[in-house]
Design a protein around this motif. Structure first.
Motif, PDB file in Angstrom:
ATOM      1  N   LEU A  23      38.932  28.854  -4.815  1.00 50.78           N
ATOM      2  CA  LEU A  23      38.408  30.177  -4.455  1.00 50.78           C
ATOM      3  C   LEU A  23      36.913  30.132  -4.208  1.00 50.78           C
ATOM      4  O   LEU A  23      36.404  30.722  -3.247  1.00 50.78           O
ATOM      5  CB  LEU A  23      38.721  31.168  -5.587  1.00 50.78           C
ATOM      6  CG  LEU A  23      38.273  32.625  -5.345  1.00 50.78           C
ATOM      7  CD1 LEU A  23      38.929  33.175  -4.093  1.00 50.78           C
ATOM      8  CD2 LEU A  23      38.616  33.478  -6.563  1.00 50.78           C
ATOM      9  N   ALA A  24      36.167  29.404  -5.046  1.00 53.31           N
ATOM     10  CA  ALA A  24      34.726  29.292  -4.857  1.00 53.31           C
ATOM     11  C   ALA A  24      34.400  28.574  -3.561  1.00 53.31           C
ATOM     12  O   ALA A  24      33.484  28.942  -2.841  1.00 53.31           O
ATOM     13  CB  ALA A  24      34.095  28.542  -6.042  1.00 53.31           C
ATOM     14  N   THR A  25      35.176  27.548  -3.251  1.00 49.22           N
ATOM     15  CA  THR A  25      34.963  26.817  -1.993  1.00 49.22           C
ATOM     16  C   THR A  25      35.201  27.724  -0.803  1.00 49.22           C
ATOM     17  O   THR A  25      34.452  27.735   0.176  1.00 49.22           O
ATOM     18  CB  THR A  25      35.916  25.614  -1.938  1.00 49.22           C
ATOM     19  OG1 THR A  25      35.633  24.760  -3.037  1.00 49.22           O
ATOM     20  CG2 THR A  25      35.717  24.853  -0.631  1.00 49.22           C
ATOM     21  N   LEU A  26      36.280  28.509  -0.885  1.00 54.02           N
ATOM     22  CA  LEU A  26      36.572  29.446   0.203  1.00 54.02           C
ATOM     23  C   LEU A  26      35.434  30.449   0.392  1.00 54.02           C
ATOM     24  O   LEU A  26      35.023  30.747   1.510  1.00 54.02           O
ATOM     25  CB  LEU A  26      37.895  30.177  -0.096  1.00 54.02           C
ATOM     26  CG  LEU A  26      38.339  31.213   0.954  1.00 54.02           C
ATOM     27  CD1 LEU A  26      38.533  30.542   2.302  1.00 54.02           C
ATOM     28  CD2 LEU A  26      39.618  31.900   0.505  1.00 54.02           C
ATOM     29  N   LEU A  27      34.927  30.944  -0.727  1.00 56.60           N
ATOM     30  CA  LEU A  27      33.808  31.905  -0.635  1.00 56.60           C
ATOM     31  C   LEU A  27      32.569  31.248  -0.034  1.00 56.60           C
ATOM     32  O   LEU A  27      31.879  31.841   0.793  1.00 56.60           O
ATOM     33  CB  LEU A  27      33.474  32.455  -2.032  1.00 56.60           C
ATOM     34  CG  LEU A  27      34.522  33.398  -2.627  1.00 56.60           C
ATOM     35  CD1 LEU A  27      34.141  33.775  -4.048  1.00 56.60           C
ATOM     36  CD2 LEU A  27      34.688  34.646  -1.769  1.00 56.60           C
ATOM     37  N   LEU A  28      32.278  29.987  -0.441  1.00 56.36           N
ATOM     38  CA  LEU A  28      31.131  29.278   0.128  1.00 56.36           C
ATOM     39  C   LEU A  28      31.306  29.076   1.629  1.00 56.36           C
ATOM     40  O   LEU A  28      30.375  29.261   2.412  1.00 56.36           O
ATOM     41  CB  LEU A  28      30.963  27.919  -0.562  1.00 56.36           C
ATOM     42  CG  LEU A  28      30.399  27.955  -1.982  1.00 56.36           C
ATOM     43  CD1 LEU A  28      30.429  26.565  -2.594  1.00 56.36           C
ATOM     44  CD2 LEU A  28      28.979  28.492  -1.984  1.00 56.36           C
ATOM     45  N   ALA A  29      32.524  28.689   2.030  1.00 60.86           N
ATOM     46  CA  ALA A  29      32.768  28.481   3.456  1.00 60.86           C
ATOM     47  C   ALA A  29      32.592  29.773   4.241  1.00 60.86           C
ATOM     48  O   ALA A  29      31.997  29.799   5.316  1.00 60.86           O
ATOM     49  CB  ALA A  29      34.187  27.911   3.659  1.00 60.86           C
ATOM     50  N   ILE A  30      33.137  30.870   3.678  1.00 62.28           N
ATOM     51  CA  ILE A  30      33.013  32.167   4.367  1.00 62.28           C
ATOM     52  C   ILE A  30      31.545  32.582   4.485  1.00 62.28           C
ATOM     53  O   ILE A  30      31.097  33.043   5.538  1.00 62.28           O
ATOM     54  CB  ILE A  30      33.821  33.239   3.628  1.00 62.28           C
ATOM     55  CG1 ILE A  30      35.333  32.933   3.757  1.00 62.28           C
ATOM     56  CG2 ILE A  30      33.538  34.627   4.183  1.00 62.28           C
ATOM     57  CD1 ILE A  30      36.210  33.832   2.943  1.00 62.28           C
ATOM     58  N   MET A  31      30.801  32.381   3.391  1.00 54.92           N
ATOM     59  CA  MET A  31      29.380  32.759   3.424  1.00 54.92           C
ATOM     60  C   MET A  31      28.623  31.926   4.451  1.00 54.92           C
ATOM     61  O   MET A  31      27.784  32.431   5.192  1.00 54.92           O
ATOM     62  CB  MET A  31      28.767  32.575   2.040  1.00 54.92           C
ATOM     63  CG  MET A  31      29.266  33.575   1.002  1.00 54.92           C
ATOM     64  SD  MET A  31      28.602  33.253  -0.636  1.00 54.92           S
ATOM     65  CE  MET A  31      26.884  33.526  -0.346  1.00 54.92           C
ATOM     66  N   PHE A  32      28.917  30.629   4.497  1.00 52.91           N
ATOM     67  CA  PHE A  32      28.228  29.791   5.470  1.00 52.91           C
ATOM     68  C   PHE A  32      28.595  30.176   6.889  1.00 52.91           C
ATOM     69  O   PHE A  32      27.760  30.219   7.784  1.00 52.91           O
ATOM     70  CB  PHE A  32      28.573  28.327   5.207  1.00 52.91           C
ATOM     71  CG  PHE A  32      27.728  27.388   6.012  1.00 52.91           C
ATOM     72  CD1 PHE A  32      28.148  26.927   7.253  1.00 52.91           C
ATOM     73  CD2 PHE A  32      26.490  26.966   5.544  1.00 52.91           C
ATOM     74  CE1 PHE A  32      27.369  26.077   7.985  1.00 52.91           C
ATOM     75  CE2 PHE A  32      25.710  26.110   6.278  1.00 52.91           C
ATOM     76  CZ  PHE A  32      26.158  25.662   7.511  1.00 52.91           C
ATOM     77  N   LEU A  33      29.913  30.469   7.122  1.00 55.94           N
ATOM     78  CA  LEU A  33      30.339  30.880   8.458  1.00 55.94           C
ATOM     79  C   LEU A  33      29.646  32.179   8.867  1.00 55.94           C
ATOM     80  O   LEU A  33      29.228  32.340  10.024  1.00 55.94           O
ATOM     81  CB  LEU A  33      31.857  31.055   8.474  1.00 55.94           C
ATOM     82  CG  LEU A  33      32.672  29.752   8.422  1.00 55.94           C
ATOM     83  CD1 LEU A  33      34.159  30.072   8.316  1.00 55.94           C
ATOM     84  CD2 LEU A  33      32.398  28.894   9.638  1.00 55.94           C
ATOM     85  N   LEU A  34      29.551  33.113   7.909  1.00 59.20           N
ATOM     86  CA  LEU A  34      28.853  34.367   8.215  1.00 59.20           C
ATOM     87  C   LEU A  34      27.395  34.108   8.564  1.00 59.20           C
ATOM     88  O   LEU A  34      26.841  34.714   9.484  1.00 59.20           O
ATOM     89  CB  LEU A  34      28.957  35.322   7.021  1.00 59.20           C
ATOM     90  CG  LEU A  34      30.343  35.936   6.780  1.00 59.20           C
ATOM     91  CD1 LEU A  34      30.346  36.755   5.511  1.00 59.20           C
ATOM     92  CD2 LEU A  34      30.780  36.772   7.968  1.00 59.20           C
ATOM     93  N   SER A  35      26.758  33.173   7.809  1.00 61.28           N
ATOM     94  CA  SER A  35      25.362  32.849   8.094  1.00 61.28           C
ATOM     95  C   SER A  35      25.219  32.242   9.488  1.00 61.28           C
ATOM     96  O   SER A  35      24.323  32.592  10.244  1.00 61.28           O
ATOM     97  CB  SER A  35      24.835  31.868   7.040  1.00 61.28           C
ATOM     98  OG  SER A  35      24.913  32.432   5.760  1.00 61.28           O
TER      99      SER A  35
END
Length: 343
Positions: A23-35
């Motif tokens: 879940l943390a990895t998914l959140l990191l990926a989503i945040m990076f994609l948003l950035s």
């Protein structure tokens, strides 16, 4: 018997860190994609804004040249009308001259008067011819100016086409950059997740026989009593043994992780909510928690872990695992947490 049940209970909890890690990895990926998406949109908006300004400027120049062309065409039409009138007047004068010459031939007595009138008509004819010549010169000049304006309009249209083509190429490059960044991000996240899982697995094997070492989410949690005497930030003998195991595991892991992956081990110090007496070395729980985290980091560095892969942070009593004032709750909140994460 009780110890076996405790170990079986602890093994049953091992599924939870993987879920939280994913879940943390998914959140990191989503945040990076948003950035990346926000950055791409920002760059694209700046590029489009610049192109729009150039396009507006070119359109304004085209409009101005179009107005000048219309004005020149109007002047040309006026000159041509004037030239037509002059030609008509010239034709009438020539007809009058012919008529007078006929009269002169018929009546020689009126020859002098006719000759005088013919001379006047010739002067008028020469004057009108000069005016006609000037009008023709003006028409030629206007035609040249119109041709130059048309060439300028053609050049501006070509520049506009080039600008639009570059704009389309820039949009394509930005989209391709976003796709490549997404692919690189996914690869880095997968690699870091794999090495984080290996790190957790090794620490779990090394530290599985200690009941006062727990796994909370994506962190290993050491109770402070295992590592430090009460109110102190100096590692005790048992703490040095445990941290030596941790250092060896980190050194082995470092040799396997590619150097381009930016990872660090974050060491967080936490205390309970009981204020310090003020007579010891540390003024408050902030200083104590920071000093304990720093002590662990320095020990790891002394045992071969690179300093650029370590981070020390102190949280005092402000990030408790559980709320309450019982001795058991306060004991759980006094801890050192280890987390493998990105820099």
């Amino acid at each position: 018997m009780a110890l076996a049940r405790t170990r079986r209970s602890q093994r049953g909890v091992d599924y939870w860190p993987g879920f939280v890690d994913a879940l943390a990895t998914l959140l990191l990926a989503i945040m990076f994609l948003l950035s990346v998406f926000v950055l791409a949109q920002f760059l694209l908006s700046r590029e489009i804004t610049g192109k729009d300004a150039v396009l507006n400027r070119l359109n304004a120049q085209i409009n101005e040249l179009t107005q000048l062309l219309a004005l020149e065409r109007s002047n040309t039409q006026d000159t041509e009308d004037q030239l037509a009138n002059l030609r008509a007047s010239l034709s009438e004068t020539e007809e009058e001259r012919s008529r007078l010459e006929e009269l002169l031939a018929q009546d020689t007595g009126a020859g002098e008067a006719a000759q005088a009138r013919i001379s006047g008509l010739q002067g008028r004819l020469e004057s009108e011819q000069q005016v006609s010549q000037r009008a023709l010169s003006q028409v030629e000049l206007l035609n040249q100016q119109i041709a130059a304006l048309r060439r300028q309009i053609g050049a501006l249209e070509q520049a506009l086409d080039v600008s639009e083509r570059r704009d389309r190429e820039s949009n394509t490059k930005i989209a391709d950059l976003g796709r490549r960044l997404n692919v690189a991000l996914a690869q880095r996240v997968q690699e870091l997740n794999r090495y984080r899982s290996d790190f957790f697995g090794r620490l779990r094997e090394i530290l599985s026989d200690r009941e006062n070492i727990r796994i909370v989410g994506d962190r290993f949690v050491f109770q402070s009593e295992v590592l430090f005497p009460s109110g102190s930030a100096i590692l005790n003998d048992a703490g040095r043994v445990e941290m030596k195991k941790l250092a060896d595991a980190l050194i082995d892991l470092q040799n396997e992780i590619p150097p381009e992956i930016s990872w660090v081990l974050r060491v967080d110090g936490h205390t309970d909510d009981v204020p310090l007496s003020g007579t010891g070395r540390y003024a408050d729980n902030w200083e104590l928690s920071s000093a304990r985290a720093t002590s662990v980091v320095k020990f790891l560095i002394d045992n071969g872990v690179p300093a650029n892969r370590l981070v020390a942070a102190g949280f005092g009593e402000y990030q408790p695992l559980e709320a309450g004032e019982t001795p058991e709750v306060r004991a759980k909140n006094r801890r050192i947490e280890l987390k493998l994460t990105e820099r």
